[in-house]
Design an enzyme around this catalytic site. Structure first.
Site, PDB file in Angstrom:
ATOM      1  N   CYS A   1       0.869  -1.345  -0.042  1.00  0.00           N
ATOM      2  CA  CYS A   1       0.120   0.502  -0.211  1.00  0.00           C
ATOM      3  C   CYS A   1       0.891   1.159  -0.437  1.00  0.00           C
ATOM      4  CB  CYS A   1      -1.113   0.122   1.666  1.00  0.00           C
ATOM      5  SG  CYS A   1      -2.145  -1.709   1.549  1.00  0.00           S
TER       6      CYS A   1
ATOM      7  N   ARG B   1       5.265  -0.272  -5.760  1.00  0.00           N
ATOM      8  CA  ARG B   1       5.746  -1.057  -4.178  1.00  0.00           C
ATOM      9  C   ARG B   1       4.453  -1.629  -4.509  1.00  0.00           C
ATOM     10  NH1 ARG B   1       6.787   2.865   0.289  1.00  0.00           N
ATOM     11  NH2 ARG B   1       4.559   1.279   1.561  1.00  0.00           N
TER      12      ARG B   1
ATOM     13  N   TRP C   1      -2.521  -3.368  -1.611  1.00  0.00           N
ATOM     14  CA  TRP C   1      -2.343  -4.096  -1.634  1.00  0.00           C
ATOM     15  C   TRP C   1      -2.908  -4.913  -0.748  1.00  0.00           C
ATOM     16  CZ3 TRP C   1       0.377  -8.552   1.329  1.00  0.00           C
ATOM     17  CH2 TRP C   1       0.614  -8.995   0.128  1.00  0.00           C
TER      18      TRP C   1
ATOM     19  N   ASN D   1      -2.026   2.610   5.233  1.00  0.00           N
ATOM     20  CA  ASN D   1      -1.123   1.473   5.162  1.00  0.00           C
ATOM     21  C   ASN D   1      -0.916   0.742   6.636  1.00  0.00           C
ATOM     22  OD1 ASN D   1      -0.733   2.236   2.943  1.00  0.00           O
ATOM     23  ND2 ASN D   1       1.226   2.883   2.866  1.00  0.00           N
ATOM     24  N   GLY D   2      -0.723  -0.709   6.101  1.00  0.00           N
ATOM     25  CA  GLY D   2      -0.828  -1.248   7.544  1.00  0.00           C
ATOM     26  C   GLY D   2      -1.472  -2.050   8.107  1.00  0.00           C
TER      27      GLY D   2
ATOM     28  N   GLU E   1      18.922 -17.529  -4.807  1.00  0.00           N
ATOM     29  CA  GLU E   1      18.510 -16.484  -5.004  1.00  0.00           C
ATOM     30  C   GLU E   1      17.687 -16.942  -7.394  1.00  0.00           C
ATOM     31  OE1 GLU E   1      17.256 -13.281  -4.890  1.00  0.00           O
ATOM     32  OE2 GLU E   1      17.879 -12.385  -6.820  1.00  0.00           O
TER      33      GLU E   1
ATOM     34  N   LYS F   1      14.659 -15.585  -8.257  1.00  0.00           N
ATOM     35  CA  LYS F   1      14.131 -14.373  -9.529  1.00  0.00           C
ATOM     36  C   LYS F   1      12.846 -15.457 -10.082  1.00  0.00           C
ATOM     37  CE  LYS F   1      14.642 -11.997  -7.755  1.00  0.00           C
ATOM     38  NZ  LYS F   1      15.383 -11.547  -7.150  1.00  0.00           N
TER      39      LYS F   1
ATOM     40  N   GLU G   1       9.023 -16.015  -9.159  1.00  0.00           N
ATOM     41  CA  GLU G   1       7.934 -14.695  -8.128  1.00  0.00           C
ATOM     42  C   GLU G   1       7.990 -14.023 -10.150  1.00  0.00           C
ATOM     43  OE1 GLU G   1      10.185 -11.499  -6.142  1.00  0.00           O
ATOM     44  OE2 GLU G   1      12.089 -11.670  -7.611  1.00  0.00           O
TER      45      GLU G   1
ATOM     46  N   HIS H   1      19.584 -35.781  -0.905  1.00  0.00           N
ATOM     47  CA  HIS H   1      18.495 -35.969   0.753  1.00  0.00           C
ATOM     48  C   HIS H   1      17.013 -35.428   0.830  1.00  0.00           C
ATOM     49  CE1 HIS H   1      22.320 -36.605   3.054  1.00  0.00           C
ATOM     50  NE2 HIS H   1      22.529 -35.761   2.324  1.00  0.00           N
TER      51      HIS H   1
ATOM     52  N   LYS I   1       6.799  -4.765  -4.357  1.00  0.00           N
ATOM     53  CA  LYS I   1       7.973  -4.391  -3.369  1.00  0.00           C
ATOM     54  C   LYS I   1       8.533  -3.817  -2.016  1.00  0.00           C
ATOM     55  CE  LYS I   1      11.337  -2.459  -5.820  1.00  0.00           C
ATOM     56  NZ  LYS I   1      13.016  -3.878  -6.403  1.00  0.00           N
TER      57      LYS I   1
HETATM   58  C1  F6R Z   1      12.848 -10.150  -4.079  1.00  0.00           C
HETATM   59  C2  F6R Z   1      12.971  -9.647  -3.764  1.00  0.00           C
HETATM   60  C3  F6R Z   1      12.307  -9.074  -2.275  1.00  0.00           C
HETATM   61  C4  F6R Z   1      12.520  -8.604  -1.060  1.00  0.00           C
HETATM   62  C5  F6R Z   1      12.101  -8.569   0.152  1.00  0.00           C
HETATM   63  C6  F6R Z   1      13.016  -7.814   1.083  1.00  0.00           C
HETATM   64  O1  F6R Z   1      13.180  -9.721  -6.227  1.00  0.00           O
HETATM   65  O2  F6R Z   1      12.547  -8.205  -4.132  1.00  0.00           O
HETATM   66  O3  F6R Z   1      12.130 -10.242  -1.679  1.00  0.00           O
HETATM   67  O4  F6R Z   1      14.121  -8.292  -1.385  1.00  0.00           O
HETATM   68  O5  F6R Z   1      10.549  -8.401   0.095  1.00  0.00           O
HETATM   69  O6  F6R Z   1      12.912  -5.892   0.702  1.00  0.00           O
HETATM   70  P1  F6R Z   1      13.412  -5.196   0.895  1.00  0.00           P
HETATM   71  O7  F6R Z   1      15.434  -5.535   0.586  1.00  0.00           O
HETATM   72  O8  F6R Z   1      13.540  -3.951   0.551  1.00  0.00           O
HETATM   73  O9  F6R Z   1      13.648  -5.277   2.865  1.00  0.00           O
END
Ligand code: F6R
Length: 614
Positions: free
Chosen positions: A2, A27, A78, A104-105, A487, A491, A494, A510, A609
């Site tokens: 949000c 975001r 969101w 927000n929250g 990672e 990627k 997501e 395992h 984000k």
């Molecule tokens: C994945 C991604 C998320 C962030 C996570 C932490 O591509 O972007 O997994 O890494 O939400 O976010 P930050 O780094 O902003 O604390």
């Protein structure tokens, strides 16, 4: 997640709020809305599920944009409580329709408050926790006959959870009230105009004079004046106005179709920027740690906490710090750290890593570490963000605004900072010589190698497209490259919605090996290091079960070529740079699979984000 933008001044608020909503789009959200006090003393509320452009279209059709008195609040939602539809989107109003709010929250005790209000004949329209808060404010205003300010204060004193809110009341048209607890809120000031944002992105275009509201504070804007108070008491607090030096360039994808693609390519500059000015002939300078360095270098245990991609960077940091500085490092998800019994005390150093600097769990972990008396170090990308303000000291990743929801350039910048930190610690603890540090930091050469990897983009694309219809992937690496496997899998998941898992390569036996069949692609990350022979055995094990093998390596050995269905060769370099280069390959690999499925990789479904709720 949000986002909030609000305006109070003498201009038409719509262009300012709509521009702000676009700034907040990065975001992640599923609906948007705006409320404005009209020249005729009414409240006009327009909400829409979907994108900000759909809201804009609706406003154009309603032709209400000209009817603004100068105050408005807007929101990107969101969904947390209730479906992502128009009714649940913000702003929400109280039963009388006089008071309107964006939030927000999460209000945790919304259920008993809702029941109480229902017993007073209040009718609810939405399924949200937010409506409960605005109805409670309305209850104090309409039934208890408190004034607007007192009503907001009384309601906030009764809610548990996290919030950043902005409220308008058509019966007090000169007033706008903002308050926060847990969720960040920023006030921008410019002569007779005021701006409120959930971060600075919708504000910096208008003013650089900013007040970061502290936890449990309220800003009451009344006419051309304003005051800051605590939520508990109506006593004015000092106005801590900061002049920020932070520009957000107009979002521009340049020649790229997606920000994510642009950001992958920007890594040539962002890695360079993160190192530039921090390395000289005498060693590594991390100015932001200067005051605390004597204590940091003596630490006998370090904690790293973060979420998601930043947590993967933390795992790499652990490996680097233990390797160069011989200090044990414990890495923990921030969401676990905040509740687990963690042995942090006033001798501990806690490093919190966050791109956005606003992740709720990471902030809670920092608060816990601060309360325990630890030295808290932030590795963060956003100056002025909550992480950068609430840690004792820190180092910025200098990669500029990351717009794509999937983190790319921030991750490689985070591991670059951790590399510098590990080397500096190693040197300060007399475990590394000046020359060996210098040898590690041949970064000009390293940047050239990033360029070489990016030149392989078409080959990577070709390979990615071969596997775009697979339903599951395994990513396997060892040591420093186990987090790279995690990672790479994240990627792919997501942005392409394909199931993928990362494992330490030998661990695969395992359990996960049960998944392997002739349809399953297995991505191996294989540097020519001390585990090389071992990982070849792991590849053989998968090969003999007919799994498809994709190898990313810096080795030209025939043996790998023979084992691989596809092989991506990256230039020879050091361990740290191998990690960066392999990551870039995996970012492109996921990107091309997702784009082939026509997914909006910048805003994949369900993701935000900046994750500002627990
Ligand atoms: C994945 C991604 C998320 C962030 C996570 C932490 O591509 O972007 O997994 O890494 O939400 O976010 P930050 O780094 O902003 O604390």
């Amino acid at each position: 997640m949000c986002g909030i933008v609000a305006y109070k001044g003498y201009k038409n608020c719509y262009p300012i709020l709509l521009n702000g909503l676009h700034r907040l789009e990065y975001r992640g959200y599923d609906s948007a809305g705006v409320a404005c006090l009209t020249k005729h003393g009414k409240l006009s509320i327009t909400k829409k599920s979907g994108k900000v452009k759909h809201l804009e279209q609706l406003l154009k059709n309603k032709d209400i944009i000209q009817d603004c008195r100068g105050s408005g609040i807007a929101h990107t939602r969101w969904a947390t409580h209730g479906k992502p539809n128009q009714i649940n989107s913000h702003p929400h109003k109280d039963q009388s329709g006089d008071i309107v709010l964006v939030h927000n929250g999460i209000i945790e005790n919304y259920d008993p408050i809702k029941k109480f209000l229902q017993s007073k004949k209040v009718k609810f329209k939405s399924e949200t926790d937010t409506e409960v808060l605005v109805q409670l404010i309305g209850y104090f205003f309409q039934n208890v006959k408190l004034d607007f300010q007192q009503s907001v204060r009384a309601a906030l004193q009764r809610v548990d959870g996290a919030y950043g809110i902005v409220v308008l009341n058509k019966k007090s048209p000169d007033m706008m009230i903002a308050a926060r607890k847990g969720s960040p809120l920023v006030l921008g000031i410019k002569d007779k105009e005021f701006f409120v944002g959930s971060d600075i992105s919708p504000i910096v275009k208008h003013t650089q004079n900013i007040i970061y509201l502290e936890d449990a504070q309220m800003a009451i804007i009344d006419g051309n004046d304003y005051k800051i108070t605590s939520i508990d008491k109506d006593v004015s607090l000092p106005k801590k106005v900061e002049k920020i030096d932070y520009k957000i360039d107009d979002y521009d994808k340049g020649k790229f179709k997606f920000f994510m693609h642009k950001e992958i390519h920007e890594q040539i500059e962002t890695i360079n920027n993160t190192i530039k000015g921090r390395v000289n002939k005498d060693g590594i300078l991390l100015q932001g740690l200067f005051k605390y360095w004597p204590a940091i270098k003596r630490a006998d245990k370090i904690f790293i906490t973060a979420c998601g991609t930043s947590w993967h960077a933390g795992l790499i940091g652990k490996n680097l710090i233990e390797r160069f500085a011989e200090v044990p490092v414990h890495v923990e998800y921030a969401s676990e750290f905040r509740y687990n019994k963690t042995l942090v005390d006033n001798n501990s150093v806690v490093i919190a890593i966050s791109q956005s600097g606003e992740t709720a769990d990471t902030l809670a972990a920092i608060h816990k570490a601060n309360e325990a008396g630890a030295i808290t170090v932030g590795i963060c990308n956003v100056p002025g963000s909550s992480v950068s303000r609430e840690t004792n000291c820190g180092v910025f990743t200098r990669c500029g605004h990351e717009v794509g929801v999937a983190s790319t350039k921030a991750f490689t910048a985070q591991i670059t900072v951790l590399y510098l930190l590990a080397l500096k610690l190693g040197r300060s603890r007399n475990l590394l010589t000046k020359n060996s540090v210098k040898a590690h930091l041949d970064y000009k050469n390293a940047i050239k190698k990033v360029k070489l990897v990016l030149r392989k983009e078409l080959d990577i694309k070709k390979i990615a497209l071969k596997y775009k219809n697979a339903s599951d992937f395994l990513y396997l690496g060892r040591g420093l490259n186990f987090p790279v496997a995690l990672e790479g899998a994240l990627k792919l998941k997501e942005i392409s919605y394909i199931h993928a898992e990362g494992y330490p390569a030998a661990e695969m036996k395992h359990g996960p090996i049960a998944l392997v069949d002739e349809d399953m692609p297995n991505v191996f990350i294989v540097p020519k290091d001390k585990t090389y022979d071992k990982i070849i055995s792991n590849i053989e094990e998968i090969k003999s079960r007919k799994g498809k093998i994709i190898i990313i390596t810096d080795s030209r050995d025939k043996i790998l070529k023979n084992l691989a269905n596809d092989l991506i060769l990256i230039p020879k370099t050091n361990h740290y740079m191998f990690v960066v280069l392999a990551t870039i390959v995996l970012q492109l690999f996921a990107y091309y699979i997702a784009v082939s499925k026509k997914i909006n990789v910048d805003q994949p479904r369900n993701l935000a984000k900046s994750v500002t709720v627990e």
